[in-house]
Design an enzyme around this catalytic site. Structure first.
Site, PDB file in Angstrom:
ATOM      1  CD  GLU A   1      -3.156  -0.517  -0.118  1.00 32.25           C
ATOM      2  OE1 GLU A   1      -2.968   0.677  -0.495  1.00 32.25           O
ATOM      3  OE2 GLU A   1      -4.105  -1.310  -0.163  1.00 32.25           O
TER       4      GLU A   1
ATOM      5  CD  GLU B   1      -1.140  -0.855  -4.658  1.00 31.57           C
ATOM      6  OE1 GLU B   1      -1.152  -2.255  -4.870  1.00 31.57           O
ATOM      7  OE2 GLU B   1      -2.288  -0.744  -4.191  1.00 31.57           O
ATOM      8  CD  GLU B   2      -2.451   5.097   0.206  1.00 31.83           C
ATOM      9  OE1 GLU B   2      -2.086   5.893   0.908  1.00 31.83           O
ATOM     10  OE2 GLU B   2      -3.890   4.600   0.176  1.00 31.83           O
TER      11      GLU B   2
END
Lengths: 273, 273
Positions: free
Chosen positions: B157, B160-161
């Protein structure tokens, strides 16, 4: 399209009633019976209407009594999102870009419970059903219900299986596993509970026998020694018992809370690989 | 009924093919198209047959392409157990006693990630979508996929962010909540990660902005101070940072593992009530 116009189309019955969600999607909830062919035709018109409006995800929630409407929705391109005993949720993604539809629940949460009396005996059960641990003396285990805290689930399961009343003390450890029942993942929390009663009354449907077993005898069981996780947590539990950390008062445990708060998953994870 | 006889009935096509599970139930998996009326008639005969055999739970797994067989099964008394995008699982309980059919997954697992660089700055993002935390500077959050370990989910995460590569260090805390998305429960793990790269590249679909923010500035934000859980974990994180426990080597953290292993949920739970 202005809001009044949308309302008008809905009133004329061409478009299914829908509410908007905060992610620019729409949610249709059908509760009254409808002819499947009429539903299909309305759904086609509605999706086209929502596409023009720039909507993204379309959700349809159908109670099980309206099962006849599932097929027309699937024929219109909807797919299953999730189902519960009383309803099914179907979903469709309008844009051509990849969908960002959230997944349904992915995990089951289960518990195992160390309960020890003043004679240094732990509460163990033998299960009637299942194959893996049938006939083994093991601590009570079970599954947390939807909406139930881990600590409440542990207290409930011990009571259900053995009749023993307990208070939740703390979490000793936890373990992740995957591809379990229905392909879902599972988090297994091992809890320490303090007994408030001592007379065992087993639940005869699932439990063959239950007893208080000396901790040292419990630890030396073959299945405990041959399972890395079971061996590890049992030794950690014994370490705590030897340090007399388990039977102290809650207020003291709470004071220890800040020191004990941090948990490294790394060693656990690597021990499982 | 002897095994040969069962095989014969199945061969004659009167009974649906089924495999037995370890709980004295049967599982039917239909993969080829069948006329819905014929399916209904066979299902009726089959259930009656399984009842005579003393079977308990009956499971039917239908791929979405066989949606036309869902309605006859429901009309025969089956109900939805769960559904995934590609199939639906229906279930029926033969005995008159209460059913012991296991529930489907009940929880979603989500993560939040503290990532700090050598300048004592933490990685924060502003989200584009959703309402609750839109416009706030918050640590990256996300949902663990089915089959994904918590530590891998946190690393994924953050990447990804924000584009930042990290290594998982440990779990700082976790929180339970209920009645979340689709009525399911949620366990939120707050993780500590160590950055391996520092140049931010945001994911523009969901993230409005990302930056390295001084830890002290992060802590004094209004939304952190007004949320008991956020405030609590942020202070615990700062405590660890001040003790220089976060940037030490893995081997040292692993050595500390036995001391840090125990986690009391009690204070956490009571802080949430």
């Amino acid at each position: 399209m202005a809001l009044e116009q949308i309302a008008e189309v809905v009133q004329n019955g061409k478009i299914l009633e829908a509410i908007e969600d905060e992610f620019n999607g729409v949610i249709v909830e059908v509760n009254e019976p409808m002819d499947p062919k009429l539903f299909h035709s309305k759904l086609k018109t509605s999706v086209s209407h929502w596409r023009q409006q720039g909507k993204k995800g379309v959700w349809i929630k159908l109670p099980i009594k309206l099962v006849s409407l599932v097929e027309p929705a699937v024929n219109e391109g909807f797919w299953y999102h999730h189902a519960e005993p009383t309803y099914i949720m179907l979903v469709y993604w309008i844009p051509k870009s990849g969908n960002t539809i959230p997944a349904n629940a992915t995990h089951r949460v289960s518990i195992g419970a160390f309960v020890m009396n003043q004679k240094r005996e732990v509460l163990v059960v033998k299960e009637k059903i299942g194959k893996t641990l049938k006939g083994m003396w093991k601590f009570p285990t079970g599954t947390a219900d939807e909406g139930e805290d881990v600590c409440d689930a542990a207290v409930r399961e011990v009571k259900e299986e053995t009749g023993i009343d307990t208070e939740f003390v703390e979490i000793l450890s936890f373990k992740q596993s995957h591809k379990a029942l229905f392909g879902k993942s599972e988090i297994f929390f091992v809890c320490i509970l303090r007994p408030k009663s001592f007379d065992i009354q087993i639940q005869e449907l699932e439990i063959e026998a239950a007893m208080w077993m000396p901790l040292e005898e419990y630890i030396t069981q073959k299945y405990v020694q041959s399972n890395e996780f079971m061996k590890d947590i049992t030794e950690k539990y014994k370490e705590k018992v030897d340090l007399d950390e388990v039977h102290t008062e809650f207020s003291i445990i709470k004071k220890k809370f800040t020191q004990n708060f941090l948990l490294s998953l790394r060693a656990l994870v690597s021990s499982l690989k």
